[in-house]
Design an enzyme around this catalytic site. Sequence first.
Site, PDB file in Angstrom:
ATOM      1  N   TYR A 203       0.834  -1.204   0.000  1.00 46.69           N
ATOM      2  CA  TYR A 203       0.000   0.000   0.000  1.00 46.69           C
ATOM      3  C   TYR A 203       0.870   1.256   0.000  1.00 46.69           C
ATOM      4  CZ  TYR A 203      -2.852   3.825   1.670  1.00 46.69           C
ATOM      5  OH  TYR A 203      -3.447   5.052   1.804  1.00 46.69           O
TER       6      TYR A 203
ATOM      7  N   PRO B 183       1.498  15.134   3.487  1.00 47.56           N
ATOM      8  CA  PRO B 183       0.428  14.320   4.074  1.00 47.56           C
ATOM      9  C   PRO B 183       0.567  12.864   3.664  1.00 47.56           C
ATOM     10  CG  PRO B 183      -0.402  15.618   2.222  1.00 47.56           C
ATOM     11  CD  PRO B 183       0.992  16.092   2.482  1.00 47.56           C
TER      12      PRO B 183
ATOM     13  N   ALA C  85      -1.220   9.017   4.606  1.00 46.76           N
ATOM     14  CA  ALA C  85      -2.371   8.410   5.264  1.00 46.76           C
ATOM     15  C   ALA C  85      -1.966   7.287   6.215  1.00 46.76           C
ATOM     16  CB  ALA C  85      -3.337   7.864   4.214  1.00 46.76           C
TER      17      ALA C  85
ATOM     18  N   SER D 244      -2.920  14.432   7.204  1.00 42.56           N
ATOM     19  CA  SER D 244      -3.838  13.909   6.200  1.00 42.56           C
ATOM     20  C   SER D 244      -5.268  13.798   6.715  1.00 42.56           C
ATOM     21  CB  SER D 244      -3.363  12.524   5.743  1.00 42.56           C
ATOM     22  OG  SER D 244      -4.299  11.922   4.879  1.00 42.56           O
TER      23      SER D 244
ATOM     24  N   GLN E 249      -4.408  18.657   5.404  1.00 48.62           N
ATOM     25  CA  GLN E 249      -4.651  18.255   4.020  1.00 48.62           C
ATOM     26  C   GLN E 249      -6.114  17.880   3.857  1.00 48.62           C
ATOM     27  OE1 GLN E 249      -5.122  14.674   3.206  1.00 48.62           O
ATOM     28  NE2 GLN E 249      -5.513  15.096   1.053  1.00 48.62           N
TER      29      GLN E 249
ATOM     30  N   TYR F 294      -9.223  16.353   1.617  1.00 44.33           N
ATOM     31  CA  TYR F 294      -9.972  15.720   0.549  1.00 44.33           C
ATOM     32  C   TYR F 294     -11.395  16.247   0.674  1.00 44.33           C
ATOM     33  CZ  TYR F 294      -6.342  12.247  -0.493  1.00 44.33           C
ATOM     34  OH  TYR F 294      -5.183  11.627  -0.860  1.00 44.33           O
TER      35      TYR F 294
ATOM     36  N   THR G 102      -6.064  18.953  -1.786  1.00 45.08           N
ATOM     37  CA  THR G 102      -5.583  17.987  -2.771  1.00 45.08           C
ATOM     38  C   THR G 102      -6.581  17.879  -3.911  1.00 45.08           C
ATOM     39  OG1 THR G 102      -4.330  16.710  -1.151  1.00 45.08           O
ATOM     40  CG2 THR G 102      -4.968  15.570  -3.153  1.00 45.08           C
TER      41      THR G 102
ATOM     42  N   LYS H  68      -2.711  21.377  -3.918  1.00 43.42           N
ATOM     43  CA  LYS H  68      -1.747  20.286  -4.111  1.00 43.42           C
ATOM     44  C   LYS H  68      -2.200  19.348  -5.229  1.00 43.42           C
ATOM     45  CE  LYS H  68       0.403  16.415  -1.609  1.00 43.42           C
ATOM     46  NZ  LYS H  68      -0.102  15.284  -2.432  1.00 43.42           N
TER      47      LYS H  68
ATOM     48  N   SER I 215       2.778  18.308  -7.579  1.00 33.23           N
ATOM     49  CA  SER I 215       2.739  16.925  -7.099  1.00 33.23           C
ATOM     50  C   SER I 215       1.981  16.049  -8.080  1.00 33.23           C
ATOM     51  CB  SER I 215       2.049  16.871  -5.726  1.00 33.23           C
ATOM     52  OG  SER I 215       1.916  15.537  -5.267  1.00 33.23           O
TER      53      SER I 215
ATOM     54  N   HIS J  13       1.085  13.021  -6.705  1.00 36.25           N
ATOM     55  CA  HIS J  13       0.593  12.094  -5.679  1.00 36.25           C
ATOM     56  C   HIS J  13       1.552  10.906  -5.505  1.00 36.25           C
ATOM     57  CE1 HIS J  13      -3.404  11.927  -3.526  1.00 36.25           C
ATOM     58  NE2 HIS J  13      -2.843  10.809  -3.091  1.00 36.25           N
TER      59      HIS J  13
ATOM     60  N   ILE K   9      12.012  12.684  -3.751  1.00 38.41           N
ATOM     61  CA  ILE K   9      13.126  13.388  -3.102  1.00 38.41           C
ATOM     62  C   ILE K   9      13.737  12.493  -2.026  1.00 38.41           C
ATOM     63  CG2 ILE K   9      13.724  15.380  -1.676  1.00 38.41           C
ATOM     64  CD1 ILE K   9      11.218  16.715  -3.229  1.00 38.41           C
ATOM     65  N   ARG K  10      14.992  12.133  -2.235  1.00 34.49           N
ATOM     66  CA  ARG K  10      15.659  11.182  -1.328  1.00 34.49           C
ATOM     67  C   ARG K  10      17.060  11.646  -0.899  1.00 34.49           C
ATOM     68  NH1 ARG K  10      11.129   9.996  -1.785  1.00 34.49           N
ATOM     69  NH2 ARG K  10      10.190   8.029  -2.464  1.00 34.49           N
TER      70      ARG K  10
ATOM     71  N   ARG L 163       7.062   9.180   1.577  1.00 32.34           N
ATOM     72  CA  ARG L 163       7.434   7.806   1.950  1.00 32.34           C
ATOM     73  C   ARG L 163       8.610   7.734   2.923  1.00 32.34           C
ATOM     74  NH1 ARG L 163       5.840   7.253  -3.560  1.00 32.34           N
ATOM     75  NH2 ARG L 163       4.146   5.717  -3.850  1.00 32.34           N
TER      76      ARG L 163
END
Length: 385
Positions: free
Chosen positions: A50, A103, A105, A132, A152, A154, A180, A258, A280, A282, A316-317, A337
């Site tokens: 997920y 954000p 989830a 979120s 954020q 929805y 969003t 966003k 973004s 997503h 972005i890492r 993430r």
Amino acid sequence: MVVQNPARKPTKLISKDNVLILYTKSVMIINLFDLEKQFLNKLPEAIEGYYSSGARDEVTLQRNRSVFNEYELLPRFLRDVSDIDTSCSILGNEIDIPILIAPVAMQCMVHEEGEVATAKAAAQYKTIMTHSTIANKAIEEVGPHHDKLFFQLYFSKDQSFTEEMLKKSKELGYKAIVFTVDAPRLGTRERDERNSFTMPDHLTLGNFKGTKFEQFDKIEEHEGSSMKMHSDHLFNPALTFEIIPWIKETSNLPVLVKGILRPDDAQQALGYGADGIIISNHGGRQLDTAVPTLMQIEPIREQVGPEALLIVDGGIRRGTDVLKCLALGANAVQIGRPLLWGLQHDGQAGVELVLDILKKEFIESMILSGCKNLQEITKDLVVSR
């Protein structure tokens, strides 16, 4: 007698003065990819899928990351970089680093403290966290732990629910609304469909408690991902730019839009009163083969002018990634993430570790590029292939 460090991975036993010493190797966390490897190996397949998956063939998911290698740095030298300043202001909120928390989830699926731990880490590192709508911890639970929180949104088919959430965000001290717009419906994530993903039974969606949406995620008779079914009940596909003034008026807060990828959409959003744009896609989880976000910073900046607030997320890492985004015209970046990788690793301390790694890499990148503050990170530092 055996002497062992339980925090280390065993490798061999060596005898010394009748004492067996168990020599071991540490599991070293040097960069965010080290945390990602742990994350992938420690979670149940459905939950890991997920968080990690993208839409359909996951082309955009992969391109968000790989595109950074198509932009190279052209550093300056013989500049005074003995004192580095990474601070900036976002909608009047003074923060120490231009690295915000996006954000994300249902964070309690990776750690019991979930969004609360993330908020505490953001407060410790003096940056902004966006909370979120689809969080395990409600805004009443998270709000007391940080004074720089965004909410954020929805936008629900039930406008009264949305109105209540907006007003509550203002009352609880949230500083802005992140609207969003790239989810008029949920993009199909095939890994979730194959795994029949559903949120674990012991968890709930905190912001939906006491509402008619509370039980949608617990319905057992469904095929594929239960999140798709949930989104079909919740998300409103009829929205247009004209809803932005209503969100601002109802919340009495600044509004960031966003999910923008097109320069003309960015201009329209600002024209309807948005206070900034978050570039973004997503995280590659909605429309597959959508353009990578890094590629859209420069054209959107050219369209909206130098004063508009632009934030970007997606892939972005590394500290050099942050530098490239700012050089191309972003005011700040968001990470999604990676915060989960840190949260799973060690709760609040793990999220702090993620921010610490990125901050140190970013400062190193600034020093090695000849920039002592964010204003000196300019377009001429980046060359595209």
